[in-house]
Design a protein around this motif. Sequence first.
Motif, PDB file in Angstrom:
ATOM      1  N   ASP A   1      49.403  64.090  21.989  1.00 14.22           N
ATOM      2  CA  ASP A   1      50.311  63.219  22.612  1.00 14.22           C
ATOM      3  C   ASP A   1      49.329  62.367  23.684  1.00 14.22           C
ATOM      4  N   GLY A   2      48.756  61.792  23.826  1.00 14.55           N
ATOM      5  CA  GLY A   2      47.435  61.349  24.506  1.00 14.55           C
ATOM      6  C   GLY A   2      46.241  61.058  24.177  1.00 14.55           C
ATOM      7  N   CYS A   3      46.465  61.380  23.151  1.00 15.95           N
ATOM      8  CA  CYS A   3      44.864  61.776  22.941  1.00 15.95           C
ATOM      9  C   CYS A   3      44.262  60.067  22.537  1.00 15.95           C
ATOM     10  N   ILE A   4      42.376  60.438  22.550  1.00 18.35           N
ATOM     11  CA  ILE A   4      42.587  59.004  22.410  1.00 18.35           C
ATOM     12  C   ILE A   4      40.835  59.236  21.683  1.00 18.35           C
ATOM     13  N   ASN A   5      40.868  59.185  20.571  1.00 18.28           N
ATOM     14  CA  ASN A   5      39.620  59.289  19.631  1.00 18.28           C
ATOM     15  C   ASN A   5      38.802  58.047  18.731  1.00 18.28           C
ATOM     16  N   GLN A   6      37.710  57.912  19.319  1.00 22.48           N
ATOM     17  CA  GLN A   6      37.159  56.313  18.590  1.00 22.48           C
ATOM     18  C   GLN A   6      36.401  56.936  17.187  1.00 22.48           C
ATOM     19  N   LEU A   7      36.758  55.470  16.214  1.00 23.49           N
ATOM     20  CA  LEU A   7      36.246  55.743  15.031  1.00 23.49           C
ATOM     21  C   LEU A   7      34.741  54.794  15.217  1.00 23.49           C
ATOM     22  N   LYS A   8      33.916  55.078  14.345  1.00 26.79           N
ATOM     23  CA  LYS A   8      32.551  54.365  14.089  1.00 26.79           C
ATOM     24  C   LYS A   8      32.168  54.317  13.213  1.00 26.79           C
ATOM     25  N   ILE A   9      31.398  52.614  12.394  1.00 27.11           N
ATOM     26  CA  ILE A   9      31.468  52.579  11.206  1.00 27.11           C
ATOM     27  C   ILE A   9      30.067  51.740  11.596  1.00 27.11           C
TER      28      ILE A   9
ATOM     29  N   SER B   1      29.930  39.859  10.225  1.00 23.68           N
ATOM     30  CA  SER B   1      30.820  40.543   8.951  1.00 23.68           C
ATOM     31  C   SER B   1      30.914  42.126   9.532  1.00 23.68           C
ATOM     32  N   TYR B   2      30.533  42.204  10.606  1.00 25.52           N
ATOM     33  CA  TYR B   2      30.646  43.441  10.958  1.00 25.52           C
ATOM     34  C   TYR B   2      31.488  43.888  12.107  1.00 25.52           C
ATOM     35  N   ASP B   3      32.251  43.118  12.608  1.00 25.77           N
ATOM     36  CA  ASP B   3      33.513  43.090  13.763  1.00 25.77           C
ATOM     37  C   ASP B   3      34.386  43.874  14.750  1.00 25.77           C
ATOM     38  N   LYS B   4      34.743  45.187  13.241  1.00 23.27           N
ATOM     39  CA  LYS B   4      35.195  46.253  13.655  1.00 23.27           C
ATOM     40  C   LYS B   4      34.407  47.463  13.392  1.00 23.27           C
ATOM     41  N   GLU B   5      33.181  47.542  13.930  1.00 22.66           N
ATOM     42  CA  GLU B   5      32.872  48.576  14.140  1.00 22.66           C
ATOM     43  C   GLU B   5      33.461  49.999  14.608  1.00 22.66           C
ATOM     44  N   GLU B   6      33.609  49.465  15.466  1.00 21.90           N
ATOM     45  CA  GLU B   6      34.469  50.531  16.392  1.00 21.90           C
ATOM     46  C   GLU B   6      35.680  50.816  16.382  1.00 21.90           C
ATOM     47  N   GLN B   7      36.113  51.687  16.714  1.00 21.69           N
ATOM     48  CA  GLN B   7      38.170  51.394  16.597  1.00 21.69           C
ATOM     49  C   GLN B   7      38.162  52.726  17.191  1.00 21.69           C
ATOM     50  N   LEU B   8      39.237  52.445  18.646  1.00 21.99           N
ATOM     51  CA  LEU B   8      39.842  53.184  19.192  1.00 21.99           C
ATOM     52  C   LEU B   8      41.295  53.852  18.775  1.00 21.99           C
ATOM     53  N   MET B   9      41.221  54.858  18.352  1.00 23.42           N
ATOM     54  CA  MET B   9      42.752  55.412  17.969  1.00 23.42           C
ATOM     55  C   MET B   9      43.999  56.064  19.350  1.00 23.42           C
ATOM     56  N   ILE B  10      44.811  55.892  19.119  1.00 24.98           N
ATOM     57  CA  ILE B  10      45.756  56.174  20.471  1.00 24.98           C
ATOM     58  C   ILE B  10      46.721  56.864  19.786  1.00 24.98           C
ATOM     59  N   TYR B  11      46.831  57.911  19.959  1.00 21.87           N
ATOM     60  CA  TYR B  11      48.432  58.828  19.665  1.00 21.87           C
ATOM     61  C   TYR B  11      49.044  59.375  20.720  1.00 21.87           C
TER      62      TYR B  11
END
Length: 155
Positions: free
Chosen positions: A9-17, A32-42
């Motif tokens: 709970d409350g963790c925020i992780n960053q994913l990069k491609i 074509s690479y508009d989702k190179e970075e995503q944040l995962m909010i738990y």
Amino acid sequence: MPQATKSKDGCINQLKIAENHLSGNYQEKRESYDKEEQLMIYLSKGHSPNDKYESYDEILMPIGALLNNTLNYQEKNEVIKEYGLDDEEFKERMRDMCNLGEALELEARQEESKRKDVEHVRNIIDEFHCSLEKAMDILKLTEKERQEIMPYFQA
């Protein structure tokens, strides 16, 4: 991730491609690479709106309130107001989200009820060796219920 475990709970992780060009005459097309970075909010379903997060509370609490399906519109509105997000457009969108959630829940309940009706009709047909019509009569299904489950019994 609105139903994370309490420990996340409350963790925020960053994913990069990232694309890494190794060979050839390829010219990169960035659009074509508009989702190179995503944040995962738990967010834990059990997090109380009365408890503040240690960090990023101004982000986590409003998101947590919006995604929490145990809070009603008024309770969500109170949390949102506390964080200064109570303009009319935001409230309208939040109301739409709440209504959508309720509609999805109702639809799921109706599907479960239909599934049970089909199961009960099959059990009666098998147990009493009777027709589909007789089984539906025994269960006292409404005309609407009969029409909904008929396709499940057509060969």
